[in-house]
Design a protein around this motif. Sequence first.
Motif, PDB file in Angstrom:
ATOM      1  N   VAL A 147       0.840  -1.197   0.000  1.00 59.40           N
ATOM      2  CA  VAL A 147       0.000   0.000   0.000  1.00 59.40           C
ATOM      3  C   VAL A 147       0.875   1.247   0.000  1.00 59.40           C
ATOM      4  O   VAL A 147       1.957   1.265   0.588  1.00 59.40           O
ATOM      5  CB  VAL A 147      -0.951   0.001   1.222  1.00 59.40           C
ATOM      6  CG1 VAL A 147      -0.190  -0.091   2.532  1.00 59.40           C
ATOM      7  CG2 VAL A 147      -1.836   1.234   1.243  1.00 59.40           C
ATOM      8  N   ILE A 148       0.405   2.272  -0.690  1.00 63.92           N
ATOM      9  CA  ILE A 148       1.054   3.581  -0.697  1.00 63.92           C
ATOM     10  C   ILE A 148       0.151   4.549   0.060  1.00 63.92           C
ATOM     11  O   ILE A 148      -1.041   4.655  -0.242  1.00 63.92           O
ATOM     12  CB  ILE A 148       1.294   4.093  -2.130  1.00 63.92           C
ATOM     13  CG1 ILE A 148       2.300   3.197  -2.852  1.00 63.92           C
ATOM     14  CG2 ILE A 148       1.775   5.544  -2.112  1.00 63.92           C
ATOM     15  CD1 ILE A 148       2.368   3.447  -4.351  1.00 63.92           C
ATOM     16  N   VAL A 149       0.713   5.225   1.034  1.00 64.98           N
ATOM     17  CA  VAL A 149      -0.013   6.268   1.765  1.00 64.98           C
ATOM     18  C   VAL A 149       0.525   7.608   1.311  1.00 64.98           C
ATOM     19  O   VAL A 149       1.731   7.870   1.435  1.00 64.98           O
ATOM     20  CB  VAL A 149       0.151   6.111   3.285  1.00 64.98           C
ATOM     21  CG1 VAL A 149      -0.518   7.275   4.016  1.00 64.98           C
ATOM     22  CG2 VAL A 149      -0.434   4.783   3.755  1.00 64.98           C
ATOM     23  N   VAL A 150      -0.349   8.454   0.792  1.00 64.92           N
ATOM     24  CA  VAL A 150       0.059   9.776   0.325  1.00 64.92           C
ATOM     25  C   VAL A 150      -0.248  10.782   1.427  1.00 64.92           C
ATOM     26  O   VAL A 150      -1.407  11.090   1.703  1.00 64.92           O
ATOM     27  CB  VAL A 150      -0.661  10.153  -0.980  1.00 64.92           C
ATOM     28  CG1 VAL A 150      -0.230  11.547  -1.445  1.00 64.92           C
ATOM     29  CG2 VAL A 150      -0.373   9.123  -2.060  1.00 64.92           C
ATOM     30  N   ALA A 191       0.946  -1.559   8.863  1.00 62.13           N
ATOM     31  CA  ALA A 191       2.137  -2.360   9.165  1.00 62.13           C
ATOM     32  C   ALA A 191       1.844  -3.377  10.257  1.00 62.13           C
ATOM     33  O   ALA A 191       2.290  -4.533  10.187  1.00 62.13           O
ATOM     34  CB  ALA A 191       3.285  -1.442   9.576  1.00 62.13           C
ATOM     35  N   GLN A 192       1.069  -2.961  11.273  1.00 60.67           N
ATOM     36  CA  GLN A 192       0.696  -3.886  12.334  1.00 60.67           C
ATOM     37  C   GLN A 192      -0.131  -5.049  11.804  1.00 60.67           C
ATOM     38  O   GLN A 192      -0.100  -6.152  12.366  1.00 60.67           O
ATOM     39  CB  GLN A 192      -0.095  -3.148  13.420  1.00 60.67           C
ATOM     40  CG  GLN A 192       0.714  -2.170  14.241  1.00 60.67           C
ATOM     41  CD  GLN A 192       1.789  -2.865  15.055  1.00 60.67           C
ATOM     42  OE1 GLN A 192       2.981  -2.756  14.753  1.00 60.67           O
ATOM     43  NE2 GLN A 192       1.386  -3.581  16.077  1.00 60.67           N
ATOM     44  N   ALA A 193      -0.861  -4.791  10.711  1.00 62.51           N
ATOM     45  CA  ALA A 193      -1.682  -5.839  10.099  1.00 62.51           C
ATOM     46  C   ALA A 193      -0.883  -6.717   9.143  1.00 62.51           C
ATOM     47  O   ALA A 193      -1.449  -7.616   8.508  1.00 62.51           O
ATOM     48  CB  ALA A 193      -2.857  -5.203   9.353  1.00 62.51           C
ATOM     49  N   GLY A 194       0.413  -6.461   9.038  1.00 59.15           N
ATOM     50  CA  GLY A 194       1.278  -7.305   8.217  1.00 59.15           C
ATOM     51  C   GLY A 194       1.543  -6.798   6.819  1.00 59.15           C
ATOM     52  O   GLY A 194       2.182  -7.490   6.019  1.00 59.15           O
ATOM     53  N   LEU A 195       1.094  -5.577   6.502  1.00 52.24           N
ATOM     54  CA  LEU A 195       1.289  -5.024   5.164  1.00 52.24           C
ATOM     55  C   LEU A 195       2.577  -4.212   5.102  1.00 52.24           C
ATOM     56  O   LEU A 195       3.050  -3.680   6.106  1.00 52.24           O
ATOM     57  CB  LEU A 195       0.113  -4.134   4.773  1.00 52.24           C
ATOM     58  CG  LEU A 195      -1.273  -4.784   4.778  1.00 52.24           C
ATOM     59  CD1 LEU A 195      -2.341  -3.754   4.437  1.00 52.24           C
ATOM     60  CD2 LEU A 195      -1.316  -5.946   3.804  1.00 52.24           C
ATOM     61  N   LEU A 208       6.018   4.266  -8.322  1.00 52.48           N
ATOM     62  CA  LEU A 208       5.924   3.415  -7.150  1.00 52.48           C
ATOM     63  C   LEU A 208       4.703   2.531  -7.307  1.00 52.48           C
ATOM     64  O   LEU A 208       3.633   3.010  -7.696  1.00 52.48           O
ATOM     65  CB  LEU A 208       5.788   4.265  -5.880  1.00 52.48           C
ATOM     66  CG  LEU A 208       6.892   5.291  -5.626  1.00 52.48           C
ATOM     67  CD1 LEU A 208       6.537   6.173  -4.425  1.00 52.48           C
ATOM     68  CD2 LEU A 208       8.237   4.606  -5.401  1.00 52.48           C
ATOM     69  N   TYR A 209       4.839   1.245  -7.001  1.00 54.85           N
ATOM     70  CA  TYR A 209       3.782   0.285  -7.297  1.00 54.85           C
ATOM     71  C   TYR A 209       3.150  -0.274  -6.020  1.00 54.85           C
ATOM     72  O   TYR A 209       3.834  -0.588  -5.047  1.00 54.85           O
ATOM     73  CB  TYR A 209       4.344  -0.868  -8.135  1.00 54.85           C
ATOM     74  CG  TYR A 209       4.944  -0.401  -9.430  1.00 54.85           C
ATOM     75  CD1 TYR A 209       4.133  -0.094 -10.525  1.00 54.85           C
ATOM     76  CD2 TYR A 209       6.324  -0.239  -9.556  1.00 54.85           C
ATOM     77  CE1 TYR A 209       4.696   0.352 -11.712  1.00 54.85           C
ATOM     78  CE2 TYR A 209       6.892   0.203 -10.739  1.00 54.85           C
ATOM     79  CZ  TYR A 209       6.068   0.510 -11.815  1.00 54.85           C
ATOM     80  OH  TYR A 209       6.611   0.965 -12.979  1.00 54.85           O
ATOM     81  N   ALA A 210       1.835  -0.360  -6.039  1.00 56.28           N
ATOM     82  CA  ALA A 210       1.078  -0.971  -4.947  1.00 56.28           C
ATOM     83  C   ALA A 210      -0.342  -1.202  -5.436  1.00 56.28           C
ATOM     84  O   ALA A 210      -0.835  -0.492  -6.328  1.00 56.28           O
ATOM     85  CB  ALA A 210       1.068  -0.082  -3.710  1.00 56.28           C
ATOM     86  N   ALA A 211      -1.011  -2.176  -4.837  1.00 54.44           N
ATOM     87  CA  ALA A 211      -2.397  -2.458  -5.224  1.00 54.44           C
ATOM     88  C   ALA A 211      -3.374  -1.469  -4.593  1.00 54.44           C
ATOM     89  O   ALA A 211      -4.517  -1.343  -5.048  1.00 54.44           O
ATOM     90  CB  ALA A 211      -2.769  -3.884  -4.825  1.00 54.44           C
ATOM     91  N   TYR A 212      -2.918  -0.767  -3.543  1.00 59.44           N
ATOM     92  CA  TYR A 212      -3.797   0.172  -2.846  1.00 59.44           C
ATOM     93  C   TYR A 212      -3.074   1.500  -2.636  1.00 59.44           C
ATOM     94  O   TYR A 212      -1.863   1.530  -2.359  1.00 59.44           O
ATOM     95  CB  TYR A 212      -4.222  -0.378  -1.475  1.00 59.44           C
ATOM     96  CG  TYR A 212      -5.000  -1.665  -1.555  1.00 59.44           C
ATOM     97  CD1 TYR A 212      -6.365  -1.668  -1.847  1.00 59.44           C
ATOM     98  CD2 TYR A 212      -4.368  -2.889  -1.342  1.00 59.44           C
ATOM     99  CE1 TYR A 212      -7.076  -2.848  -1.919  1.00 59.44           C
ATOM    100  CE2 TYR A 212      -5.075  -4.081  -1.418  1.00 59.44           C
ATOM    101  CZ  TYR A 212      -6.424  -4.049  -1.707  1.00 59.44           C
ATOM    102  OH  TYR A 212      -7.129  -5.222  -1.786  1.00 59.44           O
ATOM    103  N   THR A 242      -7.273  -5.064   4.686  1.00 59.87           N
ATOM    104  CA  THR A 242      -7.056  -6.488   4.941  1.00 59.87           C
ATOM    105  C   THR A 242      -8.339  -7.305   4.954  1.00 59.87           C
ATOM    106  O   THR A 242      -8.299  -8.501   5.231  1.00 59.87           O
ATOM    107  CB  THR A 242      -6.317  -6.672   6.278  1.00 59.87           C
ATOM    108  OG1 THR A 242      -7.082  -6.058   7.327  1.00 59.87           O
ATOM    109  CG2 THR A 242      -4.932  -6.040   6.228  1.00 59.87           C
ATOM    110  N   GLY A 243      -9.466  -6.665   4.672  1.00 60.98           N
ATOM    111  CA  GLY A 243     -10.735  -7.385   4.670  1.00 60.98           C
ATOM    112  C   GLY A 243     -11.293  -7.644   6.039  1.00 60.98           C
ATOM    113  O   GLY A 243     -12.207  -8.469   6.204  1.00 60.98           O
ATOM    114  N   GLY A 244     -10.764  -6.957   7.038  1.00 61.03           N
ATOM    115  CA  GLY A 244     -11.261  -7.128   8.404  1.00 61.03           C
ATOM    116  C   GLY A 244     -12.520  -6.322   8.656  1.00 61.03           C
ATOM    117  O   GLY A 244     -12.939  -5.496   7.839  1.00 61.03           O
ATOM    118  N   ARG A 245     -13.108  -6.544   9.813  1.00 62.35           N
ATOM    119  CA  ARG A 245     -14.316  -5.828  10.187  1.00 62.35           C
ATOM    120  C   ARG A 245     -13.948  -4.491  10.805  1.00 62.35           C
ATOM    121  O   ARG A 245     -13.171  -4.433  11.761  1.00 62.35           O
ATOM    122  CB  ARG A 245     -15.127  -6.649  11.187  1.00 62.35           C
ATOM    123  CG  ARG A 245     -16.443  -6.002  11.595  1.00 62.35           C
ATOM    124  CD  ARG A 245     -17.208  -6.897  12.548  1.00 62.35           C
ATOM    125  NE  ARG A 245     -18.468  -6.297  12.968  1.00 62.35           N
ATOM    126  CZ  ARG A 245     -19.336  -6.860  13.792  1.00 62.35           C
ATOM    127  NH1 ARG A 245     -19.051  -8.079  14.284  1.00 62.35           N
ATOM    128  NH2 ARG A 245     -20.442  -6.250  14.114  1.00 62.35           N
TER     129      ARG A 245
END
Length: 384
Positions: free
Chosen positions: A9-12, A26-30, A195-199, A364-367
Amino acid sequence: MLTRNSSDVIVVGAGVVGAACAYYAAQAGLTVTVVDRGPVSGGTTGSGEGNLLVSDKEPGPELELALLSIELWRELTELLPPQIEYETKGGLVVAAAEAGMSALRDFAAGQEKAGVRAEEIAADRLHDLEPHLAPGLAGGFHYPQDAQVMPALAAAHLLKAGGDRVRLRLGEEVTGLLTGGHGELRGVSTATGELYAAYVVNAAGTWGGEFAALAGVDLPVLPRRGFVLVTEPLPRVVRRKVYAADYVADVASGSAALQTSAVVEGTAAGPVLIGASRERVGFDRTLSTEVLRRLAAQATALFPVLAGVRAMRTYAGFRPYLPDHLPAIGPDPRVPGLLHACGHEGAGIGLAPATGLIVARCLTGGRPPLDIGPFDPGRFLPRP
């Protein structure tokens, strides 16, 4: 795996909201790349007072977000160093007359039903909490959940706490978005490369609308200017965040005109911070002596002891304003892979942890930890 030009993921935006998004992702493993055209906290965060408030929010989605963030800030202070100056000093809202006290009682009653702790303080007890307050006030309400951090340091340490899953690309302006064959995001382009990322997360603060436009979508973020006066270092003459009752109405107002209401607070470092003003004048940073005169007059009316204190400096900042006073948080329904985390107006520092946690859950698809429907970026779409 985080490589030089790719991540999950890229955070702008490297303000406190972007830092929180990066930390929780990052805590979620990304793996996360944080991109900013300036330094960490170079925008609204660096101009903020560091308020973590529930006292100024009426029952509803923003208050729910604030209550969650208050708890998350407490957790984060177990991990972050004391240099972020986290203080659970509480807030005190005061009224000059009985009519104002009546309005504060009604406001607090609604807040208490939503989980806010508020204690009515009679006029003869105000000086127990704030010995230097002006005499003759009708009373007030004490909010023990209100707190404060030093925002620029909080953002920097959140990014550091992300560890080697977080990479910073500072001084790089995003000039475009990379898309795939079906319009889905594949990353961003900057002056130095791709810079490449899916999100991609739009945490660009006041410039969130301009960034959204790069993706071909409209997000009506506007800058709302405010000034802060900073005094010379003092003994703790102001113990809490103290503000007049009309501040709550100014926060909720959508007026573009100048509004000022007394907000005074001491800091751990000594200086007293004096606000608050609001006006929509674009990105005009011109010093306004009229605003500073009003702020000084309103602050000394609350705390006469400040009349003999020197103001050492002043600074201006721009709150990222959205028309319904709620931030845009979550996936954009128009562009696959684009998420927003902006438009928090003056509450971004306080609301950053909950925002970051929501974004991480979406990634991450979490709730989500609460109902994010009211923050849907698609709510600004024209209705058919």
